[in-house]
Design a protein around this motif. Sequence first.
Motif, PDB file in Angstrom:
ATOM      1  N   LYS A 153      27.297  56.965  38.043  1.00  0.00           N
ATOM      2  CA  LYS A 153      27.079  56.644  39.452  1.00  0.00           C
ATOM      3  C   LYS A 153      27.133  55.139  39.688  1.00  0.00           C
ATOM      4  N   GLU A 154      26.450  54.391  38.847  1.00  0.00           N
ATOM      5  CA  GLU A 154      26.380  52.938  39.004  1.00  0.00           C
ATOM      6  C   GLU A 154      27.739  52.283  38.772  1.00  0.00           C
ATOM      7  N   GLN A 155      28.395  52.640  37.675  1.00  0.00           N
ATOM      8  CA  GLN A 155      29.654  52.003  37.318  1.00  0.00           C
ATOM      9  C   GLN A 155      30.793  52.423  38.248  1.00  0.00           C
ATOM     10  N   THR A 156      30.821  53.670  38.669  1.00  0.00           N
ATOM     11  CA  THR A 156      31.882  54.111  39.576  1.00  0.00           C
ATOM     12  C   THR A 156      31.798  53.371  40.900  1.00  0.00           C
ATOM     13  N   ALA A 157      30.572  53.190  41.413  1.00  0.00           N
ATOM     14  CA  ALA A 157      30.404  52.438  42.668  1.00  0.00           C
ATOM     15  C   ALA A 157      30.949  51.021  42.522  1.00  0.00           C
ATOM     16  N   LEU A 158      30.650  50.371  41.406  1.00  0.00           N
ATOM     17  CA  LEU A 158      31.130  49.008  41.174  1.00  0.00           C
ATOM     18  C   LEU A 158      32.649  48.982  41.009  1.00  0.00           C
ATOM     19  N   LEU A 159      33.185  49.918  40.256  1.00  0.00           N
ATOM     20  CA  LEU A 159      34.626  49.945  39.996  1.00  0.00           C
ATOM     21  C   LEU A 159      35.420  50.223  41.273  1.00  0.00           C
ATOM     22  N   LEU A 160      34.890  51.066  42.153  1.00  0.00           N
ATOM     23  CA  LEU A 160      35.579  51.342  43.414  1.00  0.00           C
ATOM     24  C   LEU A 160      35.635  50.090  44.288  1.00  0.00           C
ATOM     25  N   GLU A 161      34.587  49.285  44.239  1.00  0.00           N
ATOM     26  CA  GLU A 161      34.619  48.014  44.968  1.00  0.00           C
ATOM     27  C   GLU A 161      35.676  47.085  44.381  1.00  0.00           C
ATOM     28  N   MET A 162      35.812  47.093  43.068  1.00  0.00           N
ATOM     29  CA  MET A 162      36.832  46.264  42.422  1.00  0.00           C
ATOM     30  C   MET A 162      38.239  46.729  42.791  1.00  0.00           C
ATOM     31  N   ILE A 163      38.409  48.038  42.879  1.00  0.00           N
ATOM     32  CA  ILE A 163      39.719  48.573  43.288  1.00  0.00           C
ATOM     33  C   ILE A 163      40.049  48.115  44.695  1.00  0.00           C
ATOM     34  N   ALA A 164      39.062  48.145  45.593  1.00  0.00           N
ATOM     35  CA  ALA A 164      39.278  47.679  46.963  1.00  0.00           C
ATOM     36  C   ALA A 164      39.531  46.174  46.989  1.00  0.00           C
ATOM     37  N   ASP A 165      38.838  45.428  46.133  1.00  0.00           N
ATOM     38  CA  ASP A 165      39.093  43.986  46.029  1.00  0.00           C
ATOM     39  C   ASP A 165      40.540  43.719  45.629  1.00  0.00           C
ATOM     40  N   ASP A 166      41.013  44.443  44.627  1.00  0.00           N
ATOM     41  CA  ASP A 166      42.378  44.250  44.146  1.00  0.00           C
ATOM     42  C   ASP A 166      43.402  44.546  45.237  1.00  0.00           C
ATOM     43  N   ARG A 167      43.114  45.558  46.048  1.00  0.00           N
ATOM     44  CA  ARG A 167      44.014  45.879  47.160  1.00  0.00           C
ATOM     45  C   ARG A 167      44.049  44.732  48.159  1.00  0.00           C
ATOM     46  N   ALA A 168      42.904  44.166  48.474  1.00  0.00           N
ATOM     47  CA  ALA A 168      42.862  43.053  49.421  1.00  0.00           C
ATOM     48  C   ALA A 168      43.583  41.824  48.870  1.00  0.00           C
ATOM     49  N   LEU A 169      43.512  41.627  47.551  1.00  0.00           N
ATOM     50  CA  LEU A 169      44.145  40.451  46.937  1.00  0.00           C
ATOM     51  C   LEU A 169      45.670  40.541  46.921  1.00  0.00           C
ATOM     52  N   ARG A 170      46.218  41.706  47.220  1.00  0.00           N
ATOM     53  CA  ARG A 170      47.673  41.808  47.331  1.00  0.00           C
ATOM     54  C   ARG A 170      48.191  41.059  48.551  1.00  0.00           C
ATOM     55  N   PHE A 171      47.346  40.905  49.551  1.00  0.00           N
ATOM     56  CA  PHE A 171      47.785  40.326  50.821  1.00  0.00           C
ATOM     57  C   PHE A 171      47.062  39.037  51.196  1.00  0.00           C
ATOM     58  N   HIS A 172      45.956  38.724  50.505  1.00  0.00           N
ATOM     59  CA  HIS A 172      45.156  37.560  50.890  1.00  0.00           C
ATOM     60  C   HIS A 172      44.744  36.776  49.654  1.00  0.00           C
ATOM     61  N   SER A 173      44.379  35.522  49.875  1.00  0.00           N
ATOM     62  CA  SER A 173      44.050  34.640  48.756  1.00  0.00           C
ATOM     63  C   SER A 173      42.691  34.992  48.161  1.00  0.00           C
ATOM     64  N   ARG A 174      42.512  34.589  46.919  1.00  0.00           N
ATOM     65  CA  ARG A 174      41.244  34.835  46.237  1.00  0.00           C
ATOM     66  C   ARG A 174      40.107  34.073  46.912  1.00  0.00           C
ATOM     67  N   GLU A 175      40.394  32.866  47.352  1.00  0.00           N
ATOM     68  CA  GLU A 175      39.362  32.058  47.994  1.00  0.00           C
ATOM     69  C   GLU A 175      38.887  32.699  49.297  1.00  0.00           C
ATOM     70  N   ALA A 176      39.835  33.241  50.073  1.00  0.00           N
ATOM     71  CA  ALA A 176      39.463  33.859  51.348  1.00  0.00           C
ATOM     72  C   ALA A 176      38.586  35.089  51.125  1.00  0.00           C
ATOM     73  N   LEU A 177      38.971  35.930  50.179  1.00  0.00           N
ATOM     74  CA  LEU A 177      38.195  37.145  49.918  1.00  0.00           C
ATOM     75  C   LEU A 177      36.837  36.806  49.335  1.00  0.00           C
ATOM     76  N   ALA A 178      36.803  35.876  48.377  1.00  0.00           N
ATOM     77  CA  ALA A 178      35.527  35.518  47.744  1.00  0.00           C
ATOM     78  C   ALA A 178      34.560  34.928  48.763  1.00  0.00           C
ATOM     79  N   THR A 179      35.059  34.053  49.623  1.00  0.00           N
ATOM     80  CA  THR A 179      34.198  33.447  50.642  1.00  0.00           C
ATOM     81  C   THR A 179      33.688  34.498  51.607  1.00  0.00           C
ATOM     82  N   ALA A 180      34.564  35.405  52.011  1.00  0.00           N
ATOM     83  CA  ALA A 180      34.159  36.460  52.943  1.00  0.00           C
ATOM     84  C   ALA A 180      33.076  37.343  52.332  1.00  0.00           C
ATOM     85  N   LEU A 181      33.232  37.692  51.053  1.00  0.00           N
ATOM     86  CA  LEU A 181      32.234  38.534  50.391  1.00  0.00           C
ATOM     87  C   LEU A 181      30.885  37.828  50.316  1.00  0.00           C
TER      88      LEU A 181
END
Length: 303
Positions: free
Chosen positions: A214-242
């Motif tokens: 339960k714990e790891q799947t929740a974290l990994l799903l967030e990482m999958i969503a992060d990776d999707r966002a990084l296809r279109f936006h910079s790392r700095e923009a996503l990190a700052t937003a988070l």
Amino acid sequence: MIPALTLAVYALMAGVAVPYALARSRWAHRAPTVAVLAWQGLTLTFVVAAALAVYHVVLVEQHVHDGLVGLLSACGLAADAPPGGSPATLSDVGLLLAPATIVLFPLGWLARTAWQARGERRRHAALLTVIGTEASEYGATVVDHDVPAVYCLPGRARRMVVTRGALELLTDEQLWAVLEHEKAHIRGRHHLLRAATTAFARAFPGLPLAALAKEQTALLLEMIADDRALRFHSREALATALCEVAAGRAPRAGLGAGGPGALIRLRRILTPEDRPHRVTWLGVVVASVAAPFLPLLVACGPV
């Protein structure tokens, strides 16, 4: 009793030993999609192995103890009874309830969890129609709240929600980056995987596999969503937003951009690592798919 002991050890490995190793593995955060598959395969492996182990323990009559063929015969699914066996009795079928419970119990919890989550999403969606304002330029619902937060409401009532505080604090690039993160949750139907791990944890409280999955799947799903966002936006923009929306909490019915493991995800976003070698993740995929079938091979052999 050899098959029962073998299956019990197999279930113990899947339920206790392997989860700790998988949770500490270095490759999982570099290949979160494969890691989610590994956790799902591990939970299925535990259920299959545990059910078959109980089957071999409680069904001691010869005609239902001739391996997997005996199980099919006791269920009335085999054309002929196993060699040397007598017809299955009502008592034998009743004993099948013990191993069947191990399979049906998490399925029952899954149905209940999914039903509860659906009700919560419908109620929250109804609330948003009253307190929210549609912002077509963002494809989201804006809520007049000072705390910066961005989250999505998955399922049939799918929508993305942004607070007024987030609109005032985030730049356009940061806002679009975090909205892309939420789109990934919706498109990937991540709420279904969250529901599955939640149901498994409720069905087997105290089991290390249940808590860690339960714990790891929740974290990994967030990482999958992060990776999707990084296809279109910079790392700095996503990190700052988070960082900006980390204080905002999503309702239980939704998936928030802050999400679990924010610090781990920030470090991962800002200091990226290469994906695991192809041999590594292919091996994990094969093992995850094959592991649930190995107990069946043990059960197929006669005692």
